[in-house]
Design an enzyme around this catalytic site. Structure first.
Site, PDB file in Angstrom:
ATOM      1  N   HIS A  77       1.086   4.327   5.751  1.00 55.16           N
ATOM      2  CA  HIS A  77       0.720   5.410   6.664  1.00 55.16           C
ATOM      3  C   HIS A  77       1.528   5.360   7.960  1.00 55.16           C
ATOM      4  CE1 HIS A  77      -2.265   2.496   8.497  1.00 55.16           C
ATOM      5  NE2 HIS A  77      -1.874   3.124   9.593  1.00 55.16           N
TER       6      HIS A  77
ATOM      7  N   ASP B 208      -1.586   1.213   0.608  1.00 51.66           N
ATOM      8  CA  ASP B 208      -1.122   1.484   1.966  1.00 51.66           C
ATOM      9  C   ASP B 208      -0.045   0.493   2.407  1.00 51.66           C
ATOM     10  OD1 ASP B 208      -0.990   2.921   4.323  1.00 51.66           O
ATOM     11  OD2 ASP B 208      -2.553   1.742   5.318  1.00 51.66           O
TER      12      ASP B 208
ATOM     13  N   GLY C  84      -1.097   1.243  16.713  1.00 55.41           N
ATOM     14  CA  GLY C  84       0.207   0.630  16.861  1.00 55.41           C
ATOM     15  C   GLY C  84       0.278  -0.738  16.217  1.00 55.41           C
TER      16      GLY C  84
ATOM     17  N   SER D 291      -0.898  -1.201  13.288  1.00 52.34           N
ATOM     18  CA  SER D 291      -0.794  -0.929  11.851  1.00 52.34           C
ATOM     19  C   SER D 291       0.485  -1.526  11.279  1.00 52.34           C
ATOM     20  CB  SER D 291      -0.784   0.588  11.592  1.00 52.34           C
ATOM     21  OG  SER D 291      -2.060   1.122  11.737  1.00 52.34           O
TER      22      SER D 291
ATOM     23  N   GLY E 273      -9.617   3.877 -18.308  1.00 51.11           N
ATOM     24  CA  GLY E 273     -10.083   5.228 -18.600  1.00 51.11           C
ATOM     25  C   GLY E 273     -11.569   5.351 -18.814  1.00 51.11           C
ATOM     26  N   VAL E 274     -12.354   4.787 -17.889  1.00 54.76           N
ATOM     27  CA  VAL E 274     -13.810   4.891 -17.989  1.00 54.76           C
ATOM     28  C   VAL E 274     -14.390   5.376 -16.672  1.00 54.76           C
ATOM     29  CG1 VAL E 274     -14.169   3.146 -19.778  1.00 54.76           C
ATOM     30  CG2 VAL E 274     -14.049   2.444 -17.378  1.00 54.76           C
TER      31      VAL E 274
END
Length: 505
Positions: A145, A175, A248, A250, A306-307
């Site tokens: 981000h 992220d 900042g 991050s 896939g559940v």
């Protein structure tokens, strides 16, 4: 003239007084002339054990931590307000997170900078974040981000040197992002990831970053918690720290006392917008795995089961005969998914993957996501009162979320009453399940959220086609000594489970 006795005594007293003054004066003059200093009390000094500091640690790791400046493409300003700059999607899409979790990237005070030479020129937003070198040849880790939407990237080191950087790769789900500085004959100080499995709650940590664009700033604290789920996504497993971090920070690292990176600052809990001592880090183990792929110029591919799943509550555990409230209850297997092809069905409780215990739905998502597509894994499920192992060849996690198709309820034709449950039901036109036509507002069914229009498709993993099937399942559960039954509900093409008591009250 003869003196009287009184006057003689008076003269004697005056002479004695004069002698005393002479002696005192002599002593005073002697003190001044000899230069002897007056006696003074000593200053306070306490001999106590010294608390170890972080100066040596900071001196070693600081050169590896950088400020990340991001020039972004001009975008229209939003009238809705909200988070500073462009917060990650998982913040924007979640009202609670948007209210409580402030994305903390940006320049001083989060302002956008005006072009000085031409004030009428369209401003070019500049964001500030943090990052750190993980190799001497210039690879840098930061948050996705921080760089998202950026058109140019500049790295500023602690000694003020600036380098242009290129974006190597990003992974939105965790992220994370990797930048690369190409500088000839330049070897950068770098740090390495720690084994975060050894990190304990209460351990000292040091966060280094670029809050509010101020440059290298150091804060300290402890590990407050592990395994935090903040609703950011299916792979939530954050380390919580109380070292102050702000906008900042991050992408900046959090170090252990050995100078290794235990986590990467990515979010804060902040009703006020500033630090309140609750920050969240991406664990080093997650970051290391993702970064290694991104450094090679690849994209992160994750395994897909896939559940549709939901947590196992105490009532659900009791209704299925499970001893603990652990595992992930399958509410549906998605069409054409690896789970459906392998035979995993609604009502199964996944308890292990390749021998690793599954305690929660988040843990199942993390375990499956850690495998590469095509990997064959053994999935242990609780079915019909016993454990079974099913081999599943994992697929590739699709970009969009797939939902299982359960068939929408048809119009009712003839009704039956289940008075003990507070339900009135009718057979569905396709014969699969019964449609709820009425719910007693004072019933347990209403308390559990069952609504008219819901389709009851199974009770305790037994398919139902009419009210009699539900009654039979209740009686069977009662004979087995169970107090609850597990009811599978289909609503708007989505499956879920609720528990209902065997007998009213």
């Amino acid at each position: 003239m003869t003196a009287t006795p009184t006057s003689s005594r008076t003269r004697s007293r005056l002479a004695a007084a004069a002698a005393s003054l002479a002696i005192a004066g002599a002593i005073g003059v002697g003190a001044l002339t000899t230069g002897t200093a007056p006696v003074m009390a000593e200053a306070v000094s306490v001999q106590a054990p010294q608390v170890p500091g972080f100066a040596d640690l900071v001196e070693k790791v600081s050169p590896a931590v950088v400020s990340v400046q991001v020039k972004a493409k001009v975008q229209p300003a939003s009238d809705e307000g909200g988070l500073p700059f462009d917060a990650p999607d998982f913040f924007q899409d979640n009202p609670q997170l948007k209210r409580f979790f402030k994305e903390f990237r940006g320049g001083p005070n989060g302002q956008r900078f005006q072009h000085r030479e031409n004030p009428n020129r369209q401003p070019r937003p500049v964001a500030q974040g943090s990052g750190f070198f993980i190799s001497e040849d210039g690879y840098i880790v930061t948050n996705n981000h921080v760089v998202d939407g950026g058109s140019a990237f500049t790295i500023v080191t602690t000694d003020g040197k600036e380098f242009d950087a290129k974006l190597v790769g990003t992974d939105q789900r965790t992220d994370l992002a990797v930048l690369k500085v190409d500088a000839k004959d330049q070897k950068f100080t770098y740090v390495e990831f720690a084994d975060d499995s050894k990190v304990r709650v209460g351990d000292w940590v040091v966060a280094v970053g670029n809050p509010f664009g101020l440059g290298g700033t150091v804060t300290s604290g402890i590990v407050s918690a592990r395994g935090r789920d903040i609703g950011a996504g299916p792979y939530d497993d954050f380390i919580q720290i109380d070292a102050p971090v702000n906008r900042g920070n991050s992408g900046g690292p959090t170090f252990n006392q050995s100078g290794q990176v235990v986590g990467i600052n990515t979010a804060i809990f902040s009703p006020s917008g500033g630090s309140v001592g609750i920050a969240f880090d991406i664990p080093a183990s997650t970051a290391k795995q993702v970064v290694e792929v991104l450094m090679k110029g690849g994209t992160v591919e994750r395994g897909w089961l896939g559940v549709e799943i939901q947590p196992v509550t105490a009532d659900i555990a009791e209704s299925l005969g499970l001893k603990t409230e652990k595992g992930a209850l399958v509410s549906g297997a998605q069409d054409d998914s690896p789970a459906k092809k392998a035979g995993i069905v609604a009502g199964d409780v996944i308890t292990q993957v390749d021998g690793k215990d599954v305690a929660t739905t988040k843990e199942l998502a993390r375990l499956i996501g850690a495998y590469q597509p095509g990997k064959s894994v053994d999935v242990t499920v609780w079915r019909g009162g016993k454990a079974e192992t099913i081999k599943v060849d994992l697929g590739k996690l699709p970009n969009g979320d797939k939902m299982a198709s359960a068939g929408k309820p048809s119009e009712p034709s003839g009704t039956n009453s289940l008075a003990d449950l507070g339900l009135t039901v009718t057979k569905s036109e396709d014969g699969k399940g019964v449609v709820v036509t009425d719910v007693d507002p004072d019933s347990d069914a209403a308390d559990r959220g069952i609504q008219p229009g819901d389709v009851i498709t199974a009770v305790n993993a037994q398919e139902v086609a009419g009210a009699s099937d539900i009654s039979a399942a209740m009686k069977e559960a009662q004979k087995s000594g169970r107090k609850q039954v597990l009811v599978q509900i289909s609503r708007e093409d989505t499956n879920r489970f609720v528990t209902l008591p065997v007998a009213k009250g």
